[in-house]
Design an enzyme around this catalytic site. Structure first.
Site, PDB file in Angstrom:
ATOM      1  N   GLY A 107      60.822  13.470 -15.133  1.00 50.98           N
ATOM      2  CA  GLY A 107      60.144  14.020 -14.386  1.00 50.98           C
ATOM      3  C   GLY A 107      59.707  15.331 -14.838  1.00 50.98           C
ATOM      4  N   ALA A 108      58.165  15.295 -14.858  1.00 49.15           N
ATOM      5  CA  ALA A 108      57.348  16.519 -15.244  1.00 49.15           C
ATOM      6  C   ALA A 108      56.984  17.210 -14.071  1.00 49.15           C
ATOM      7  CB  ALA A 108      56.463  16.273 -16.130  1.00 49.15           C
ATOM      8  N   ILE A 120      60.483  21.452 -11.408  1.00 47.45           N
ATOM      9  CA  ILE A 120      61.953  21.614 -11.841  1.00 47.45           C
ATOM     10  C   ILE A 120      62.305  21.318 -13.180  1.00 47.45           C
ATOM     11  CG2 ILE A 120      64.338  21.031 -11.230  1.00 47.45           C
ATOM     12  CD1 ILE A 120      63.802  21.299  -8.348  1.00 47.45           C
ATOM     13  N   VAL A 149      63.709  14.503 -10.689  1.00 44.61           N
ATOM     14  CA  VAL A 149      62.756  13.632 -10.036  1.00 44.61           C
ATOM     15  C   VAL A 149      62.556  14.091  -8.665  1.00 44.61           C
ATOM     16  CG1 VAL A 149      63.405  11.812 -11.770  1.00 44.61           C
ATOM     17  CG2 VAL A 149      64.646  11.897  -9.598  1.00 44.61           C
ATOM     18  N   HIS A 186      41.680  49.445 -13.671  1.00 44.09           N
ATOM     19  CA  HIS A 186      41.339  49.127 -15.015  1.00 44.09           C
ATOM     20  C   HIS A 186      42.426  49.624 -16.004  1.00 44.09           C
ATOM     21  CE1 HIS A 186      39.503  47.702 -18.643  1.00 44.09           C
ATOM     22  NE2 HIS A 186      39.391  48.937 -19.099  1.00 44.09           N
TER      23      HIS A 186
HETATM   24  P1  FAD Z   1      68.740  25.148   1.529  1.00 39.67           P
HETATM   25  O1  FAD Z   1      68.420  26.267   0.573  1.00 39.67           O
HETATM   26  O2  FAD Z   1      68.941  23.824   0.639  1.00 39.67           O
HETATM   27  O3  FAD Z   1      69.926  25.303   2.471  1.00 39.67           O
HETATM   28  C1  FAD Z   1      70.496  24.412   3.259  1.00 39.67           C
HETATM   29  C2  FAD Z   1      71.903  24.842   3.523  1.00 39.67           C
HETATM   30  O4  FAD Z   1      72.471  24.175   4.522  1.00 39.67           O
HETATM   31  C3  FAD Z   1      72.956  24.984   2.455  1.00 39.67           C
HETATM   32  O5  FAD Z   1      73.618  26.012   2.252  1.00 39.67           O
HETATM   33  C4  FAD Z   1      73.891  23.634   2.723  1.00 39.67           C
HETATM   34  O6  FAD Z   1      75.220  23.905   2.124  1.00 39.67           O
HETATM   35  C5  FAD Z   1      73.729  23.991   4.332  1.00 39.67           C
HETATM   36  N1  FAD Z   1      74.100  22.397   4.912  1.00 39.67           N
HETATM   37  C6  FAD Z   1      73.664  21.134   4.857  1.00 39.67           C
HETATM   38  N2  FAD Z   1      74.218  20.655   5.608  1.00 39.67           N
HETATM   39  C7  FAD Z   1      75.006  21.398   6.678  1.00 39.67           C
HETATM   40  C8  FAD Z   1      75.903  20.995   7.952  1.00 39.67           C
HETATM   41  N3  FAD Z   1      75.858  19.640   8.223  1.00 39.67           N
HETATM   42  N4  FAD Z   1      76.528  22.007   8.166  1.00 39.67           N
HETATM   43  C9  FAD Z   1      76.384  23.185   7.636  1.00 39.67           C
HETATM   44  N5  FAD Z   1      75.797  23.427   6.498  1.00 39.67           N
HETATM   45  C10 FAD Z   1      74.938  22.630   6.095  1.00 39.67           C
HETATM   46  N6  FAD Z   1      61.444  27.634  -4.210  1.00 39.67           N
HETATM   47  C11 FAD Z   1      60.837  28.595  -4.359  1.00 39.67           C
HETATM   48  O7  FAD Z   1      60.270  28.908  -3.316  1.00 39.67           O
HETATM   49  N7  FAD Z   1      60.774  29.084  -5.478  1.00 39.67           N
HETATM   50  C12 FAD Z   1      61.598  28.866  -6.523  1.00 39.67           C
HETATM   51  O8  FAD Z   1      61.334  29.471  -7.709  1.00 39.67           O
HETATM   52  C13 FAD Z   1      62.282  27.632  -6.733  1.00 39.67           C
HETATM   53  N8  FAD Z   1      62.991  27.401  -7.500  1.00 39.67           N
HETATM   54  C14 FAD Z   1      64.020  26.377  -7.562  1.00 39.67           C
HETATM   55  C15 FAD Z   1      64.646  25.963  -8.600  1.00 39.67           C
HETATM   56  C16 FAD Z   1      65.491  24.666  -8.463  1.00 39.67           C
HETATM   57  C17 FAD Z   1      66.361  24.409  -9.843  1.00 39.67           C
HETATM   58  C18 FAD Z   1      65.744  24.337  -7.431  1.00 39.67           C
HETATM   59  C19 FAD Z   1      66.696  23.212  -7.148  1.00 39.67           C
HETATM   60  C20 FAD Z   1      65.225  24.666  -6.113  1.00 39.67           C
HETATM   61  C21 FAD Z   1      64.100  25.659  -6.397  1.00 39.67           C
HETATM   62  N9  FAD Z   1      63.335  25.971  -5.183  1.00 39.67           N
HETATM   63  C22 FAD Z   1      62.533  26.908  -5.047  1.00 39.67           C
HETATM   64  C23 FAD Z   1      63.386  25.342  -3.936  1.00 39.67           C
HETATM   65  C24 FAD Z   1      64.145  26.079  -2.979  1.00 39.67           C
HETATM   66  O9  FAD Z   1      65.588  26.383  -3.383  1.00 39.67           O
HETATM   67  C25 FAD Z   1      64.306  25.445  -1.505  1.00 39.67           C
HETATM   68  O10 FAD Z   1      62.926  25.268  -1.159  1.00 39.67           O
HETATM   69  C26 FAD Z   1      64.889  26.246  -0.526  1.00 39.67           C
HETATM   70  O11 FAD Z   1      66.341  26.426  -0.856  1.00 39.67           O
HETATM   71  C27 FAD Z   1      64.819  25.504   0.819  1.00 39.67           C
HETATM   72  O12 FAD Z   1      65.843  26.389   1.612  1.00 39.67           O
HETATM   73  P2  FAD Z   1      66.292  25.728   3.057  1.00 39.67           P
HETATM   74  O13 FAD Z   1      66.982  27.074   3.586  1.00 39.67           O
HETATM   75  O14 FAD Z   1      65.525  24.883   3.846  1.00 39.67           O
HETATM   76  O15 FAD Z   1      67.602  24.745   2.360  1.00 39.67           O
HETATM   77  P1  AMP Z   2      58.638  16.786  -8.223  1.00 41.10           P
HETATM   78  O1  AMP Z   2      58.883  16.070  -7.038  1.00 41.10           O
HETATM   79  O2  AMP Z   2      57.684  17.721  -8.281  1.00 41.10           O
HETATM   80  O3  AMP Z   2      60.114  17.566  -8.620  1.00 41.10           O
HETATM   81  O4  AMP Z   2      58.623  15.855  -9.364  1.00 41.10           O
HETATM   82  C1  AMP Z   2      59.401  14.787  -9.885  1.00 41.10           C
HETATM   83  C2  AMP Z   2      58.695  13.955 -10.857  1.00 41.10           C
HETATM   84  O5  AMP Z   2      59.611  12.974 -11.459  1.00 41.10           O
HETATM   85  C3  AMP Z   2      57.368  13.158 -10.373  1.00 41.10           C
HETATM   86  O6  AMP Z   2      56.339  13.546 -10.906  1.00 41.10           O
HETATM   87  C4  AMP Z   2      57.735  11.709 -10.558  1.00 41.10           C
HETATM   88  O7  AMP Z   2      56.871  11.005 -10.997  1.00 41.10           O
HETATM   89  C5  AMP Z   2      58.658  11.670 -11.867  1.00 41.10           C
HETATM   90  N1  AMP Z   2      59.736  10.501 -11.899  1.00 41.10           N
HETATM   91  C6  AMP Z   2      60.416   9.771 -10.918  1.00 41.10           C
HETATM   92  N2  AMP Z   2      60.987   8.741 -11.205  1.00 41.10           N
HETATM   93  C7  AMP Z   2      60.870   8.728 -12.505  1.00 41.10           C
HETATM   94  C8  AMP Z   2      61.362   7.695 -13.557  1.00 41.10           C
HETATM   95  N3  AMP Z   2      62.175   6.889 -13.298  1.00 41.10           N
HETATM   96  N4  AMP Z   2      61.000   8.026 -14.986  1.00 41.10           N
HETATM   97  C9  AMP Z   2      59.900   9.191 -15.168  1.00 41.10           C
HETATM   98  N5  AMP Z   2      59.693   9.948 -14.088  1.00 41.10           N
HETATM   99  C10 AMP Z   2      59.809   9.911 -12.871  1.00 41.10           C
END
Ligand code: FAD
Ligand code: AMP
Length: 479
Positions: free
Chosen positions: A188-189, A192, A277, A451
């Site tokens: 997946g490009a 993440i 992905v 600047h």
């Molecule tokens: P979440 O942060 O997923 O929080 C949901 C919470 O609900 C969790 O703590 C979970 O344990 C809890 N929960 C779930 N079900 C229940 C339940 N039934 N009862 C009680 N608790 C529950 N976004 C950015 O904007 N900038 C970035 O740089 C960025 N980098 C990222 C890098 C990575 C590697 C990843 C994985 C994500 C990244 N994101 C980034 C996305 C970002 O993390 C999410 O968009 C954001 O966390 C969403 O917030 P949320 O509050 O909706 O959910």
């Molecule tokens: P994102 O949803 O931005 O995190 O991107 C995930 C990426 O993973 C998308 O661009 C998909 O096309 C790619 N992807 C999903 N399944 C596969 C797979 N089996 N092999 C290669 N790429 C995939």
């Protein structure tokens, strides 16, 4: 403790914890239910973003960028650093320290604002009740006039690459490699995959990214995406498009990845495979059969543009609903819902959500891109300012990339801004403000920028929209 609240929030990620604090600030009796537990059994606040998402990934991106700079980018300044080494353990400890600081900060904010923190798994019952089951299996039912679901998302798993400890990991596992793997594969490009692939490539891994689509970063303006692909390839990231992963096998300490591309069946051997992905909404076990909350066809909780579900008084925000899966979008929805419950009338402007990819160079954008405007049949003017023309970028040795501004050809209103370059994540805020205020390209062009700064490229791009740029090429003739 009484079991009746004005607001119960389920989930303490950037959507939920922000909603809870804002509701409490507005005088509403508020509780936030979170299921995440630490190794010692304590509640973990902050959700994906603070614990395993935005923050730890940015910590590792910064560390790995510093290593890469020290290794490859100092010579040009006349600085030599003979012995540049990595201590992955220290790098990971620094990351973990930042996470601990921030998540502890959320707990302090809850206390300071009077939010009741409830540790357990929440389930929505009919009649605006939330049943919470704790780690011991004890169940308590709470009630509220308003409920905000903020349960977030989790990594998507795909059958050809099942997670396998030590070999095939999701984004969380990719933040924890305790040494630099020789070869890393990324499926997946997307955002993440590119960010985490970059971390390990900078630290010395040979990284191959397998992407099923034939368009690189199809959601990004394609002029910017093409420049990004060129830069990433130059950095040694081997990005294979049209490469669909079909299977994996762990053999002799390696992951054998099978994939299909335009030429047929291919194989790749790596030490670690990162599955990046995409993410899916978390709703399992969350809704009782009679809760009357609907999901859309992709499994997200169905809401309107005010985050209202089908049941009055029950809202859903963040990654569990439609829209980009971004922390700032989740938080803004949280604030909107809390304030609406308190009787205010805020809105989220879904046309002005900035997106960022924190690679080097960074990519950042807001509004519509060229492909979207063409598809919508909107006439627009384009202004492009390459960083190669920026004195500040030259001084910093970061001349790769550009600022691109798209403005309505009739009204001159800015419709989209797309940046690739060092500092793009900070520069994009200027564009978001301009668009929020309904700015024209001319307004931006009439604004004075210090600047020498990278921001001047925003100014030049705005001037270029109407053919008035001084330092870069104008597509339109000067008036
Ligand atoms: P979440 O942060 O997923 O929080 C949901 C919470 O609900 C969790 O703590 C979970 O344990 C809890 N929960 C779930 N079900 C229940 C339940 N039934 N009862 C009680 N608790 C529950 N976004 C950015 O904007 N900038 C970035 O740089 C960025 N980098 C990222 C890098 C990575 C590697 C990843 C994985 C994500 C990244 N994101 C980034 C996305 C970002 O993390 C999410 O968009 C954001 O966390 C969403 O917030 P949320 O509050 O909706 O959910
Ligand atoms: P994102 O949803 O931005 O995190 O991107 C995930 C990426 O993973 C998308 O661009 C998909 O096309 C790619 N992807 C999903 N399944 C596969 C797979 N089996 N092999 C290669 N790429 C995939």
């Amino acid at each position: 403790m009484s079991n009746k609240f004005d607001v119960i929030v389920i989930g303490a990620g950037p959507g939920g914890y922000v909603a809870a604090i804002r509701a409490a600030q507005l005088g509403l009796k508020t509780a936030c239910v979170e299921k995440w537990s630490s190794e010692t059994g304590k509640v973990v606040l902050g959700g994906t973003c603070l614990n395993v998402g935005c923050i730890p990934s940015k910590a590792l991106l910064e560390s790995s960028h510093k290593y890469e700079e020290a290794k490859h980018d100092l010579d040009i300044h006349g600085i030599s650093a003979d012995k540049v080494d990595i201590d992955v353990k220290t790098m990971l400890e620094r990351k973990d320290g930042i996470v601990k600081n921030l998540t502890g900060g959320v707990a302090m904010l809850f206390k300071a604002n009077g939010v009741t923190s409830i540790h357990g798994t929440g389930k929505l019952l009919a009649g605006k009740q939330v049943e919470v089951t704790d780690a011991k299996g004890d169940v308590v039912t709470y009630e509220a006039d308003n409920i905000i679901i903020a349960t977030g998302s989790k990594p998507v798993e795909i059958p050809p690459a099942p997670l396998t400890e030590g070999y095939i990991v999701d984004s969380t596992g990719a933040l924890e490699f305790d040494e630099v793997p020789k070869r890393v594969g990324v499926i997946g490009a997307g955002v993440i995959g590119l960010e985490l692939g970059s971390v390990w490539a900078r630290l010395g891994s040979e990284v191959t990214v397998l992407e099923a689509q034939d368009t690189f970063l199809s959601v990004v303006d394609q002029q910017i995406a093409k420049e990004a692909l060129k830069q990433f390839k130059k950095q040694g990231l081997d990005i294979k498009l049209k490469a669909m992963v079909t299977g994996t096998e762990i053999k002799r300490g390696l992951v054998n990845v099978s994939y299909k591309d335009g030429k047929g069946n291919q194989e790749l051997k790596v030490d670690k495979l990162i599955v990046g992905v995409g993410r899916s909404p978390v709703t399992e076990g969350l809704l009782s059969a009679d809760s009357e909350i609907n999901l859309d066809e992709r499994g997200f909780i169905f809401v309107d543009d005010r985050c209202q579900t089908a049941v009055p008084g029950i809202y859903a925000i963040g990654d569990v609903v439609r829209g980009p899966m971004l922390a700032h979008k989740a938080s803004e929805e949280g604030v909107m819902v809390a304030e609406r419950i308190a009787g205010h009338k805020p809105q989220v402007n879904y046309d002005c959500i900035p997106g960022v990819i924190y690679t080097h160079p960074e990519l950042a954008w807001v509004g519509k891109n060229e492909e979207e405007l063409k598809a919508d049949g909107i006439d627009f003017n384009v202004g492009v300012a390459p960083f190669a023309a920026s004195g500040r970028a030259m001084a910093a040795n970061t001349t790769a990339g550009m600022v691109k501004i798209l403005a309505d050809s009739e009204t001159d209103r800015v419709l989209g801004v797309h940046i690739i370059g060092a500092g793009a994540s900070e520069l994009i805020a200027q564009a978001v403000i301009a668009m929020e205020f309904g700015s024209s390209a001319e307004d931006l062009g009439l604004t004075m920028f210090a600047h020498p700064t990278l921001s001047e490229s925003m100014h030049e791009a705005a001037l270029a929209v109407n053919g008035n740029a001084i330092h870069v090429a104008n597509r339109k003739r000067r008036k």
